[in-house]
Design a protein around this motif. Structure first.
Motif, short mmCIF file in Angstrom:
data_model
loop_
_atom_site.label_atom_id
_atom_site.label_comp_id
_atom_site.label_asym_id
_atom_site.label_seq_id
_atom_site.Cartn_x
_atom_site.Cartn_y
_atom_site.Cartn_z
N THR A 120 -0.32 -2.02 4.93
CA THR A 120 0.85 -1.15 5.04
C THR A 120 2.03 -1.86 5.66
O THR A 120 3.17 -1.68 5.23
N HIS A 121 1.78 -2.68 6.68
CA HIS A 121 2.88 -3.37 7.36
C HIS A 121 2.35 -4.67 7.96
O HIS A 121 1.25 -4.70 8.54
N ASN A 122 3.13 -5.72 7.83
CA ASN A 122 2.70 -7.03 8.33
C ASN A 122 2.55 -7.05 9.84
O ASN A 122 1.75 -7.83 10.38
N ALA A 123 3.32 -6.22 10.55
CA ALA A 123 3.20 -6.19 12.01
C ALA A 123 1.87 -5.64 12.47
O ALA A 123 1.52 -5.78 13.65
N ALA A 124 1.10 -5.03 11.57
CA ALA A 124 -0.23 -4.53 11.93
C ALA A 124 -1.20 -5.65 12.25
O ALA A 124 -2.32 -5.38 12.71
N ILE A 125 -0.81 -6.90 12.02
CA ILE A 125 -1.68 -8.03 12.36
C ILE A 125 -2.02 -8.02 13.86
O ILE A 125 -3.07 -8.52 14.27
N PHE A 126 -1.15 -7.39 14.67
CA PHE A 126 -1.41 -7.34 16.10
C PHE A 126 -2.50 -6.33 16.46
O PHE A 126 -3.02 -6.37 17.58
N LEU A 127 -2.84 -5.42 15.54
CA LEU A 127 -3.89 -4.44 15.82
C LEU A 127 -5.26 -5.10 15.96
O LEU A 127 -5.90 -4.93 17.02
N PRO A 128 -5.76 -5.84 14.97
CA PRO A 128 -7.06 -6.48 15.17
C PRO A 128 -7.04 -7.53 16.28
O PRO A 128 -8.07 -7.77 16.94
N ILE A 129 -5.89 -8.16 16.49
CA ILE A 129 -5.81 -9.13 17.59
C ILE A 129 -6.02 -8.42 18.93
O ILE A 129 -6.76 -8.89 19.79
N ALA A 130 -5.37 -7.26 19.10
CA ALA A 130 -5.48 -6.52 20.36
C ALA A 130 -6.90 -6.05 20.61
O ALA A 130 -7.44 -6.21 21.72
N VAL A 131 -7.56 -5.49 19.60
CA VAL A 131 -8.91 -4.96 19.82
C VAL A 131 -9.90 -6.10 20.02
O VAL A 131 -10.85 -5.98 20.81
N ASN A 132 -9.70 -7.21 19.34
CA ASN A 132 -10.61 -8.34 19.53
C ASN A 132 -10.44 -8.97 20.91
O ASN A 132 -11.41 -9.44 21.51
N LEU A 133 -9.22 -8.98 21.41
CA LEU A 133 -9.02 -9.46 22.78
C LEU A 133 -9.67 -8.52 23.78
O LEU A 133 -10.17 -8.96 24.83
N SER A 134 -9.68 -7.22 23.47
CA SER A 134 -10.38 -6.27 24.34
C SER A 134 -11.87 -6.57 24.38
O SER A 134 -12.51 -6.56 25.45
N ARG A 188 9.45 5.97 4.03
CA ARG A 188 9.12 4.63 4.50
C ARG A 188 7.67 4.63 4.98
O ARG A 188 7.05 5.68 5.15
N MET A 189 7.15 3.46 5.26
CA MET A 189 5.71 3.31 5.50
C MET A 189 5.27 3.49 6.94
O MET A 189 4.09 3.34 7.26
N LEU A 210 0.82 -1.21 0.00
CA LEU A 210 0.00 0.00 0.00
C LEU A 210 0.85 1.26 0.00
O LEU A 210 0.61 2.19 -0.79
N TYR A 211 1.85 1.33 0.88
CA TYR A 211 2.67 2.55 0.94
C TYR A 211 3.39 2.78 -0.38
O TYR A 211 3.44 3.90 -0.89
N TYR A 212 3.97 1.73 -0.94
CA TYR A 212 4.70 1.88 -2.20
C TYR A 212 3.78 2.36 -3.32
O TYR A 212 4.16 3.17 -4.16
N THR A 213 2.56 1.85 -3.32
CA THR A 213 1.59 2.25 -4.34
C THR A 213 1.23 3.72 -4.19
O THR A 213 1.19 4.48 -5.17
N GLY A 263 2.09 7.01 -6.85
CA GLY A 263 1.18 8.05 -7.33
C GLY A 263 1.55 9.43 -6.82
O GLY A 263 1.42 10.43 -7.53
N TRP A 264 2.02 9.48 -5.56
CA TRP A 264 2.41 10.76 -4.97
C TRP A 264 3.56 11.40 -5.75
O TRP A 264 3.55 12.60 -6.02
N MET A 265 4.56 10.61 -6.11
CA MET A 265 5.70 11.15 -6.85
C MET A 265 5.30 11.59 -8.25
O MET A 265 5.95 12.47 -8.83
#
Length: 496
Positions: free
Chosen positions: A169-183, A81-82, A13-16, A20-22
């Motif tokens: 945007t980043h593979n480490a974002a997988i922890f975001l939905p995990i965190a909110v779902n655990l909440s 960077r992203m 996503l960031y590269y795409t 376009g931005w450039m």
């Protein structure tokens, strides 16, 4: 897109967006970095809205001020960077999630439903009876209903889009939905444990919508899932990060707290300790806002702990990948700053605490501008452009170094020169940073055969050439004429 999915360790996503931005602003250094700066700047009002929704106006404003001078965010907002896009998407998702949590009681008889009913009755007062409504009134009623539907749906849509954007945007974002779902899961479990003592807060209709939203988010991310699995396997096989120690974990937290302090280690520990004390004070203040405060705790602790545990198996713990968890950390810090005034019974105490935090961060930002040095690809490119001849051979190890080198070299030197990567050309082996082996030496000898002068741009050898095979292979074929050291890389010139 093919290179990103098979070679890189990040989604596209960031590269795409940058591509376009450039196209719009140009591919100069300022244009290339401006997208990250824009994402970092846009995160400031979002953290304000998030903090205001969780703990009030003062916490939102304090959090926005702290983020604006956070040295870690300022530094990464100036890199192509992203990471700031990841932060913006994750912060937006957290805001949408908090807005949805406030609606989890929606249903017959709740305060929100009664407010809606009162509003509807107020709007209906003085109107003709059903049989007397004209076409204009019916149309207006339909528009109001559509408007209410849109307002009710907007947080759900925002959560889906923001979370999917973070995952793309980043593979480490997988922890975001995990965190909110655990909440959510934790809230439901607590509700069941307190059954009979407290009115239920998690309505079945809300939970059904929540499950559907998770499915929609997964559906948007699903096309990237095969590449995610492939990249995760690639990280398992080989990755550049060392195995973390407890000191590594503490250093990551220190970077998120206040990166780049120009102080000796004992003073840095003291400053970090003071900031952590404010965070604990903020947690004490936020306990009255459960489960909203619990969301901040989960969004901070779970990704940090998960990366640490995974790193015991395969190292992935890295402060940049966790930049977005600094948002809940900053809000907990802001809550602590605001709570200082209550502890001491004076608003002046909160103001002084906020000024101290801002002063520490500002000093670190100034130091970042003065002392942080990037790899000097521009200087290396200028040197080679000034001294190279068209018949020379230009070699790169690490091979991906050809990307930043060519970014500058293309603008400085427009005559043709043959360039190759060692051990293989860029991406030919299907990995970003291929390691030099003895089996690659015959190709190196064949490349330099018949060449009178060979340039070597040499970088990251500690990871990709730990045995020094590139240098020893060239020295066996040619004589070293000169070498130039730059930040992060070395340029060699070999001759017959």
């Amino acid at each position: 897109v093919g290179w990103v999915s098979t070679v890189d360790q990040h989604p596209p996503l960031y590269y795409t967006l940058l591509h376009g931005w450039m196209r719009l602003v140009g591919d100069g250094e300022a244009g290339g970095r401006m997208l990250s700066a824009l994402c970092g700047t846009l995160t400031i009002p979002v953290i304000y809205l998030l903090g205001r929704r969780i703990a009030g106006e003062k916490v939102g404003l304090s959090g926005a001020l702290i983020l604006a001078v956070s040295p870690f965010h300022v530094r990464l907002s100036q890199e192509a960077r992203m990471y700031t896009l990841l932060t913006l998407a994750a912060t937006s998702a957290l805001y949408a999630f908090v807005a949805l949590l406030e609606r989890r009681e929606a249903g017959p008889g709740t305060r929100r439903s009664l407010a809606d009913s009162a509003g509807s009755n107020g709007r209906g007062a003085g109107r003709p009876h059903a049989g007397q409504q004209d076409a204009g009134s019916a149309a207006e009623s339909g528009e109001e209903a559509a408007d209410r539907w849109w307002k009710r749906s907007l947080p759900w849509i925002a959560y889906i889009v923001s979370t999917a954007s973070a995952l793309w945007t980043h593979n480490a974002a997988i922890f975001l939905p995990i965190a909110v779902n655990l909440s959510v899961a934790g809230g439901v479990v607590i509700q069941k444990m307190r059954k009979g003592r407290r009115r239920g807060l998690w309505s079945p209709s809300w939970l059904r919508k929540w499950i559907l939203v998770q499915g929609a988010t997964l559906l948007l991310w699903l096309p990237w899932l095969p590449a995610f699995i492939s990249q995760a396997v690639g990280v398992y096989r080989r990755f550049w990060l060392p195995t973390p120690t407890l000191g590594t974990v503490l250093s990551v937290v220190s970077v998120l707290l206040c990166d780049g302090l120009p102080l000796p280690l004992p003073a840095i520990v003291a400053v970090d300790g003071g900031l952590l004390a404010l965070i604990l004070l903020g947690l004490a203040a936020l306990r009255r806002r459960a489960p909203l405060g619990a969301v901040l705790v989960a969004a901070f602790l779970l990704p940090l702990g998960a990366e640490w545990l995974i790193s015991l198996w395969r190292p992935i713990l890295y402060a940049r990948t966790l930049i977005w968890i600094s948002i809940p950390m900053i809000l907990m810090l802001a809550a602590g700053v605001c709570h200082v005034g209550r502890v001491f019974g004076s608003r002046v105490a909160s103001i002084l605490a906020l000024v101290a935090v801002l002063a520490v961060n500002t000093g670190a930002v100034v130091n970042t501008y003065q002392s942080v040095e990037k790899e000097a690809w521009d200087e290396a490119a200028a040197l080679v452009a000034e001294r190279a001849s068209p018949d020379d051979l230009l070699l790169f190890h690490d091979t991906w170094g050809q990307i930043p080198f060519d970014y500058y070299f293309g603008d400085l030197y427009n005559r043709p020169i043959t360039a190759h990567g060692i051990p293989v050309d860029l991406f030919d082996r299907g990995v970003l940073e291929p390691e030099m082996t003895e089996e690659d030496l015959p190709r190196l000898r064949s490349l330099v055969q018949g060449r009178d002068r060979v340039w070597l741009v040499y970088s990251h050898e500690w990871y990709t050439d730990p045995r020094g095979l590139v240098l020893s292979g060239l020295e066996a074929e040619m004589a070293l004429l000169d070498r130039w050291e730059f930040r992060g890389l070395v340029v060699f010139l070999f001759v017959r």
